[in-house]
Design an enzyme around this catalytic site. Structure first.
Site, PDB file in Angstrom:
ATOM      1  N   THR A 116      31.039  32.006  49.598  1.00  7.79           N
ATOM      2  CA  THR A 116      31.971  31.747  48.707  1.00  7.79           C
ATOM      3  C   THR A 116      32.914  30.760  49.626  1.00  7.79           C
ATOM      4  OG1 THR A 116      32.320  33.719  47.608  1.00  7.79           O
ATOM      5  CG2 THR A 116      34.175  32.554  47.853  1.00  7.79           C
ATOM      6  N   GLY A 170      34.284  38.246  39.520  1.00 11.23           N
ATOM      7  CA  GLY A 170      34.905  38.712  40.809  1.00 11.23           C
ATOM      8  C   GLY A 170      36.362  38.301  40.855  1.00 11.23           C
TER       9      GLY A 170
HETATM   10  N1  ASP Z   1      34.775  37.353  46.597  1.00 11.50           N
HETATM   11  C1  ASP Z   1      33.504  36.979  46.040  1.00 11.50           C
HETATM   12  C2  ASP Z   1      33.229  37.574  44.591  1.00 11.50           C
HETATM   13  O1  ASP Z   1      33.412  38.825  44.956  1.00 11.50           O
HETATM   14  C3  ASP Z   1      32.150  36.837  46.927  1.00 11.50           C
HETATM   15  C4  ASP Z   1      32.505  36.392  48.364  1.00 11.50           C
HETATM   16  O2  ASP Z   1      33.684  35.925  48.574  1.00 11.50           O
HETATM   17  O3  ASP Z   1      31.628  36.472  48.945  1.00 11.50           O
HETATM   18  O4  ASP Z   1      32.849  37.300  43.506  1.00 11.50           O
END
Ligand code: ASP
Length: 314
Positions: A185, A215
């Site tokens: 991300t 998310g």
């Molecule tokens: N926060 C992101 C999600 O849960 C994933 C991540 O940051 O790796 O969609």
């Protein structure tokens, strides 16, 4: 309880910029780590160019995140993590702290740059959050669109299949119930020369997530936030950020308790991630240009501008 690693970067010029490339376990090989470091540097350079030309913090975070969305080494745009169905469903958000405005897209499948689609929601519609803007809408606002297959890379399909013992299995790994989370991300926070703050975050979510799962990233105040005091971009297991409105929690601690940014970030990560058993981190900027980069996961890819040009921390 996992330790919280925190870096504070004091203000050192007219503007400040930090980026992240995701948080999670340390499992990427050296080749990918080199590619990710190069990607973070390229994103910092893109944002730096905007800020040095007295561009806005909003333009800078969008420029930095768009670079990372095009980079397959990160879980955003092309090369994003895939759902259990093998599809890329992308989430992104931008927050313009000075204007108190926000825009976001969830489960986006056609916008080449979800962060720019999020910005278009903010600037071109009366809304804040749109699910999966379609090709017609992208054409109407003049944004580049691609076929959904453009986002799906062989590496991400392999990562999805890694949950099954059958190498010939289809993209849907039978019995996968727990999404796997890893680096990727992307996000950016900036303070520009006029003192304005902005944040942007973009992601494919977590590998093996249910189709339709959304998310924290596109939820204003969960994975992304900016006001006149702080800008925050998060990464990690989004459900924990959502339950605690983590990015807004950082801002609320600064606003209502008078905490400094580093204390606010540390305490929010402790209460919202560490205690309930979550995983992740944030980058944040304060109105005076201070940057804070912190995580309780094993690692967080991150970088910031320093007095001598782009510095990729780790
Ligand atoms: N926060 C992101 C999600 O849960 C994933 C991540 O940051 O790796 O969609």
């Amino acid at each position: 309880m996992p330790p919280i690693q925190l870096t504070t970067v004091p203000p050192h010029g007219a503007f400040s910029l930090a980026v992240h490339g995701g948080a999670g376990p340390l499992r990427d090989g050296p080749e990918r780590a080199v590619a990710q470091a190069a990607g973070l540097r390229a994103a910092l350079a893109a944002g730096d160019a905007v800020l040095a030309a007295r561009g806005s913090a909003l333009d800078a975070v969008c420029a930095a995140v768009a670079v990372l969305e095009d980079d397959e080494a990160f879980n955003a745009g092309r090369g994003a993590a895939l759902t259990v169905d093998g599809t890329a469903e992308l989430d992104a958000c931008v927050c313009d702290g000075a204007a108190a405005q926000a825009g976001a897209v969830a489960a986006s499948r056609f916008a080449r740059h979800p962060v720019l689609a999020a910005r278009a929601v903010m600037e071109r519609t009366p809304h804040v959050l749109m699910a999966g803007p379609g090709p017609d809408w992208l054409d109407a606002v003049g944004l580049e669109r691609v076929d959904p297959s453009w986002f799906v890379t062989p590496a991400r399909l392999a990562a999805l299949r890694a949950g099954t013992s059958d190498p010939t299995a289809p993209a849907v790994p039978a019995g996968l119930t727990e999404p796997r989370v890893g680096h990727g991300t992307v996000g950016a926070v900036a303070r520009d020369a006029a003192g304005r703050l902005a944040a942007a975050t973009s992601t494919g979510g977590v590998t093996g997530q249910w189709a339709g799962r959304i998310g924290d990233t596109p939820v204003v105040g969960a994975g992304t936030w900016a006001d006149e005091r702080v800008a925050v971009s998060g990464t990690g297991i989004g459900e924990y950020f959502l339950r605690a409105a983590l990015a807004h929690d950082v801002a609320a601690r600064v606003r209502w308790t008078g905490a400094g940014l580093a204390d606010a970030v540390r305490d929010a990560i402790a209460d919202d991630l560490v205690v309930p058993g979550g995983d992740g981190g944030v980058i944040a900027a304060a109105a005076d240009g201070t940057l804070v980069l912190a995580h309780c996961s094993q690692a967080m890819l991150r970088g910031h501008l320093g007095p001598a040009g782009p510095v990729v921390v780790a």
